[in-house]
Every structure is written in structure tokens, then in C-alpha cells.
Scaffold this active site. Structure first.
Site, mmCIF file in Angstrom:
data_model
loop_
_atom_site.group_PDB
_atom_site.id
_atom_site.type_symbol
_atom_site.label_atom_id
_atom_site.label_comp_id
_atom_site.label_asym_id
_atom_site.label_seq_id
_atom_site.Cartn_x
_atom_site.Cartn_y
_atom_site.Cartn_z
ATOM 1 C CB THR A 103 -0.636 -0.141 1.464
ATOM 2 O OG1 THR A 103 -1.562 -0.968 1.400
ATOM 3 C CG2 THR A 103 -1.531 1.260 1.851
ATOM 4 C CB VAL A 129 -13.817 -1.567 2.171
ATOM 5 C CG1 VAL A 129 -13.079 -0.335 2.453
ATOM 6 C CG2 VAL A 129 -14.714 -1.786 1.044
ATOM 7 N N GLY A 130 -10.644 -2.337 3.288
ATOM 8 C CA GLY A 130 -9.760 -2.648 4.446
ATOM 9 C C GLY A 130 -9.674 -1.059 5.190
ATOM 10 C CG ASP A 131 -6.171 -0.282 7.014
ATOM 11 O OD1 ASP A 131 -6.035 -1.147 5.880
ATOM 12 O OD2 ASP A 131 -5.170 0.349 7.518
ATOM 13 N N GLY A 183 -0.951 -2.553 6.493
ATOM 14 C CA GLY A 183 -1.045 -3.574 7.273
ATOM 15 C C GLY A 183 -2.246 -4.251 7.202
HETATM 16 N N1 ASP Z 1 -4.050 -2.100 4.822
HETATM 17 C C1 ASP Z 1 -4.128 -2.520 3.630
HETATM 18 C C2 ASP Z 1 -5.582 -3.291 3.614
HETATM 19 O O1 ASP Z 1 -5.851 -3.955 4.616
HETATM 20 C C3 ASP Z 1 -3.331 -3.296 3.223
HETATM 21 C C4 ASP Z 1 -1.784 -3.118 3.120
HETATM 22 O O2 ASP Z 1 -1.548 -1.988 3.751
HETATM 23 O O3 ASP Z 1 -0.812 -3.717 2.857
HETATM 24 O O4 ASP Z 1 -6.296 -3.188 2.765
#
Ligand code: ASP
Length: 321
Positions: A190, A219-221, A242
Site C-alpha cells: 500500500t 474494504v480495508g482500513d 498492514g
Molecule cells: N492496509 C491494507 C488493507 O488492509 C493493506 C496493506 O496496507 O498492505 O487493505
């Protein structure tokens, strides 16, 4: 009369001195994760892209530009590179489709914009900013977000623009190894940026393709204000990376600023302790943060995090491990 003129002149001198002595700077990340297997060539390319992006974004701030412009510029540059898991280099979900999320926040007035599950916008971060500035909403998703992007005149690309054989192989390999719908901790990352400008405005932005083998619609953070992105003038700006589910549940980005604001912690203490607490519950990732004095912190609890910063106080610094 002469005294009054002198007085005004001295105020002018004083304020222009304050303006020119104001601290400013920018930090970016290109994701946290398992970086052990990166080849020398990959490392060089990544470091080169991060350095160039930082130098250009810093120029915006040096010339008196806004932190939100510097953040948008830096994130868009990284989205255009296939080296990172955002925009062009986005990873695939379990249906072999790339769905992207992004958000941006202006600490000046807490205006914020976010998009999720979009598939054909070249720069999701630009769309997030348009949501913030042109609509009454904070987040748009899927087809609605894409229709708005067309109306806002943003660049729409064919899905083939995002095609990546490498990322498809990564997905297929993951599927063989894991039970279906088990998300994968990707090695590529990311992207995000945080900046402080000469006027004391803090901004932050984050953009991602999410996690390989995620469920369609997950959907992530990264597009969640307070989790993936947070900016608050006079306190701090944060962009996280993360395992998104944990970063949402622990409201990581806002938490860094909250501990500074209410517990009187400094940026380093606040961000490092949160990452340590996340490690205790096996939640992996990292973040970049900048405070009102252009101090930068970039803690992570994985074996590496692509990161870099440049401020008026500290020269260019780019690292992976
Ligand atoms: N935080 C991102 C998600 O969970 C993935 C990442 O940062 O690697 O979608």
C-alpha cells in the site's frame, strides 16, 4: 505616524521571519510486510522511485504549496508505478479482479474524502480528493464513485491498464496454499503520504489494492478516516499500512494523534507503542506520521516497511528495513 509605520513594518518583518522559519516536510510509505526476498534490483527500483517522489513533493512545500497538494502528488506518483500495491500495481481479489481503496484528509478543517472498491480510475487518491472537495459526502464506493469520477473529469482507464501477471500468479499461488478467502500478507505494499506545509497545515493520504485473495467487496482500513488516514493540525498526520481489519478495529491512525493530544506523548512514543500493542495481538503493519514541528516517525512490526522522508530539518532518508 512614523512610529505607526515602523511598528507595522516590524510586525511584517517578524511575521515573514516566522513564515520562513516554519518547519515543513513530507514522509511517504510503500507498504509494510515480508521484504526479505526482495532482489537487489527490486530494492534499487523501489528506493529510486521513493526518493524521486519525495524530492518532487518536497519542492511543492518548499515553494509554499499546500500539504494536501504534496500528499496527493506523492500518492498519485506511487499509484502510477507497478512497484506498489495501489493504482497500477494493485493486487487481485479472489475473483481475479482489482478493487482499489483510497482516502485523503486535510487537517486544516478535517475535510476528508474516500473511495472504495473502484476498478477503473487511474488515480484513486485524486478521486478521494474530489469527493472531499466537490460533494457533501466523505466516502463513495463502487459504481457510484466511478460515475462521479467521470463527471469530475478524472482519468478513467481500461481494466487492462492494471493487469499484472505477477500479481495474478501471486493470487493463484495463494489460492493453492490457503483455504479460499484467506487473505495474504503481501510483500508489495500500500502507499501513503503525510505532510506539513509552511502554513502549519497537516495532510495525509493512503491508497491500496487491498490484500491478495480478499473477498470481492472487502474494504480495508486505507479508505477509513481514522484507521488508514488521519490529519489534525497542531497534532499530527498519519497513514497506515498492514492488516486492515485490525487497523480498523484499533482506529490506528487517529489513535496516534489522540495519545499525543490527550496523554501528552510525543510522536515517536505514541506511534511506537501502538505498533508494539498491535504486535502483541499478532496484528502486523506499520505507519508513517508527521507532527506540527515536522518530526517524522515510521514504526513497523513487520520485517520491513518501504519508507522515506524529507523535511526542512532533515535531509532525504529512504529505507526498507
Ligand atoms: N492496509 C491494507 C488493507 O488492509 C493493506 C496493506 O496496507 O498492505 O487493505
Amino acid at each position: 505616524m512614523r512610529i505607526k509605520t515602523l511598528f507595522i513594518f516590524s510586525i511584517f518583518l517578524h511575521s515573514s521571519f516566522l513564515m520562513s522559519s516554519a518547519n515543513f516536510g513530507i514522509a511517504v510509505h510503500g507498504g509494510a510486510g515480508v521484504m526479505k526476498n526482495l532482489s537487489e534490483d527490486q530494492k534499487d527500483k523501489i528506493e529510486d522511485k521513493i526518493s524521486k517522489t519525495l524530492i518532487e513533493a518536497f519542492k511543492i512545500l518548499e515553494q509554499g504549496g499546500s500539504s494536501i497538494d504534496a500528499v496527493e502528488f506523492a500518492v498519485a506518483e506511487l499509484e502510477d508505478s507497478p512497484l506498489f500495491n495501489a493504482g497500477r500495481g494493485s493486487v487481485y481479489n479472489s475473483d481475479e479482479i482489482q478493487e482499489m481503496d483510497a482516502s485523503i484528509m486535510n487537517g486544516n478543517d478535517r475535510s476528508a474524502g474516500a473511495v472504495a472498491s473502484i476498478k477503473k480510475i487511474k488515480n484513486p487518491i485524486k478521486l478521494a480528493r474530489k469527493v472531499s472537495e466537490l460533494t457533501e459526502h466523505v466516502m463513495l464506493v463502487g459504481e457510484g464513485a466511478e460515475k462521479f469520477a467521470m463527471d469530475a473529469g478524472l482519468e478513467i482507464v481500461d481494466e487492462s491498464y492494471f493487469y499484472s501477471e505477477k500479481n495474478l500468479k501471486r493470487l493463484r499461488k495463494a489460492k493453492q496454499k490457503t483455504a479460499s478467502n484467506t487473505i495474504v500478507h503481501d510483500r508489495i505494499g500500500t502507499v501513503g503520504a503525510v505532510a506539513l506545509d509552511k502554513n502549519g497545515n497537516i495532510a495525509a493520504g493512503t491508497s491500496t489494492g487491498g490484500m491478495t485473495n480478499k473477498m470481492p467487496g472487502r474494504v480495508g482500513d486505507s479508505p477509513i478516516i481514522g484507521s488508514g488516514t488521519w490529519a489534525q493540525n497542531n497534532v499530527c498526520g498519519v497513514s497506515s499500512t498492514g492488516h486492515g481489519e485490525y487497523f480498523i478495529k484499533y482506529q490506528v491512525a487517529k489513535e496516534v494523534c489522540t495519545r499525543i493530544e490527550y496523554l501528552g506523548k510525543n510522536l515517536k512514543e505514541s506511534s511506537e507503542t501502538i505498533l508494539m500493542e498491535l504486535e502483541e495481538i499478532e496484528a502486523y503493519g506499520g505507519l508513517i506520521a508527521i507532527d506540527k514541528d515536522a518530526n517524522v516517525a515510521a514504526p513497523f512490526n513487520t520485517d520491513g516497511m518501504i519508507r522515506g522522508s524529507i523535511t526542512n530539518k532533515e535531509e532525504l532518508n529512504v529505507r526498507i528495513y
